[in-house]
Design a protein around this motif. Structure first.
Motif, PDB file in Angstrom:
ATOM      1  N   ILE A  73     -28.901  15.382 -23.472  1.00  0.00           N
ATOM      2  CA  ILE A  73     -30.016  14.921 -23.085  1.00  0.00           C
ATOM      3  C   ILE A  73     -30.859  14.581 -24.165  1.00  0.00           C
ATOM      4  O   ILE A  73     -31.137  15.640 -25.160  1.00  0.00           O
ATOM      5  CB  ILE A  73     -30.906  15.474 -22.004  1.00  0.00           C
ATOM      6  CG1 ILE A  73     -32.155  14.962 -21.413  1.00  0.00           C
ATOM      7  CG2 ILE A  73     -31.363  17.118 -22.341  1.00  0.00           C
ATOM      8  CD1 ILE A  73     -32.282  15.228 -20.159  1.00  0.00           C
ATOM      9  N   LEU A  74     -31.833  13.496 -24.246  1.00  0.00           N
ATOM     10  CA  LEU A  74     -32.875  13.478 -25.595  1.00  0.00           C
ATOM     11  C   LEU A  74     -34.201  12.847 -24.881  1.00  0.00           C
ATOM     12  O   LEU A  74     -33.920  11.643 -24.240  1.00  0.00           O
ATOM     13  CB  LEU A  74     -32.349  12.436 -26.613  1.00  0.00           C
ATOM     14  CG  LEU A  74     -33.211  11.929 -27.374  1.00  0.00           C
ATOM     15  CD1 LEU A  74     -33.405  13.015 -28.357  1.00  0.00           C
ATOM     16  CD2 LEU A  74     -32.554  10.613 -28.311  1.00  0.00           C
ATOM     17  N   THR A  75     -35.240  13.406 -24.837  1.00  0.00           N
ATOM     18  CA  THR A  75     -36.628  13.177 -24.385  1.00  0.00           C
ATOM     19  C   THR A  75     -37.448  12.986 -25.528  1.00  0.00           C
ATOM     20  O   THR A  75     -37.420  13.986 -26.221  1.00  0.00           O
ATOM     21  CB  THR A  75     -36.709  13.804 -23.151  1.00  0.00           C
ATOM     22  OG1 THR A  75     -37.120  15.364 -23.472  1.00  0.00           O
ATOM     23  CG2 THR A  75     -35.710  13.617 -22.080  1.00  0.00           C
ATOM     24  N   ASN A  76     -38.425  12.312 -25.538  1.00  0.00           N
ATOM     25  CA  ASN A  76     -39.402  12.265 -26.768  1.00  0.00           C
ATOM     26  C   ASN A  76     -40.745  12.190 -25.899  1.00  0.00           C
ATOM     27  O   ASN A  76     -40.997  10.986 -24.867  1.00  0.00           O
ATOM     28  CB  ASN A  76     -39.310  10.993 -27.117  1.00  0.00           C
ATOM     29  CG  ASN A  76     -38.108  11.197 -28.282  1.00  0.00           C
ATOM     30  OD1 ASN A  76     -37.671  12.070 -28.906  1.00  0.00           O
ATOM     31  ND2 ASN A  76     -37.168   9.915 -28.354  1.00  0.00           N
ATOM     32  N   ALA A  77     -41.638  12.872 -26.302  1.00  0.00           N
ATOM     33  CA  ALA A  77     -42.974  12.802 -25.630  1.00  0.00           C
ATOM     34  C   ALA A  77     -43.808  11.419 -26.104  1.00  0.00           C
ATOM     35  O   ALA A  77     -43.675  10.996 -27.196  1.00  0.00           O
ATOM     36  CB  ALA A  77     -43.879  14.063 -26.179  1.00  0.00           C
ATOM     37  N   THR A  78     -44.899  11.317 -25.239  1.00  0.00           N
ATOM     38  CA  THR A  78     -45.497  10.172 -25.432  1.00  0.00           C
ATOM     39  C   THR A  78     -47.079  10.595 -25.655  1.00  0.00           C
ATOM     40  O   THR A  78     -47.342  11.821 -25.352  1.00  0.00           O
ATOM     41  CB  THR A  78     -45.708   8.964 -24.545  1.00  0.00           C
ATOM     42  OG1 THR A  78     -46.270   9.488 -23.181  1.00  0.00           O
ATOM     43  CG2 THR A  78     -44.211   8.236 -24.326  1.00  0.00           C
TER      44      THR A  78
END
Length: 189
Positions: A73-78
């Motif tokens: 899983i790869l998530t990036n914050a905005t």
């Protein structure tokens, strides 16, 4: 050293002895939209990204399956929310997921609802910055997988569901809305 020896013996012996209660083996491949969100938050600070996972399905009965899995899983914050307002909170996860789950389902053709739970480990980089927490961690942490959804099709070989991985060590959960396909490997009579 003793633990490594025990694990090695178990892995080697599992190749020679096949459990009699396993009726079928399959592989499930899933892909979907990944998310990370904090346990405690004031703002809407969930982040989006990518999720992929593969599972070995060991079917013990028409209503129960054991599922060792490996995923990513790869998530990036905005920096802004849905209303384009700035966010002070930040939640990110970049992790390799390993573990095992048990799935219990209603053995119904075409639409079979299911729920699953297990235990696993996340290996990677995690960040949880909220009004309550300021955690940055890299390495190995445990997680508790929980999922629910539907198996679709005559042979229930299409999977549509929500998967969550609760990570208490970093005060966040990751998850996904994913679709998967199951490919049978063998059947026992």
């Amino acid at each position: 050293m003793k633990k490594i020896l025990i694990i090695s013996i178990l892995i080697i012996s599992s190749n020679f002895v096949e459990a009699q209660f396993i009726k079928e083996k399959s592989i499930n491949a899933q892909i979907g939209y990944g998310i990370s969100a904090p346990y405690n938050t004031i703002e809407n600070s969930a982040s989006g990204g990518f999720f992929i996972q593969s599972e070995l399905i060991l079917k013990a009965a028409s209503w129960v399956e054991f599922r060792p899995y490996a995923g990513f899983i790869l998530t990036n914050a905005t920096d802004k929310d849905l209303n384009n307002k700035p966010i002070n909170e930040r939640v990110e996860s970049q992790a390799f997921l390993l573990g095992g789950k048990v799935r219990v389902k209603a053995p119904i053709p075409w639409v079979a609802p299911y729920v699953e739970i297990g235990i696993g480990t996340s290996i990677g980089k995690f960040q949880t910055v909220t009004a309550y927490d300021n955690i940055e961690k890299s390495g190995i942490i445990y997680h508790i997988p929980f999922a629910f959804g539907l198996e679709l099709g005559r042979n229930n070989n299409v999977d549509l569901g929500f998967s969550y991985y609760f990570q208490p060590a970093v005060q966040q959960y990751t998850g996904a809305l994913a679709v998967g396909i199951t490919i049978p490997l063998n059947k026992k009579v």
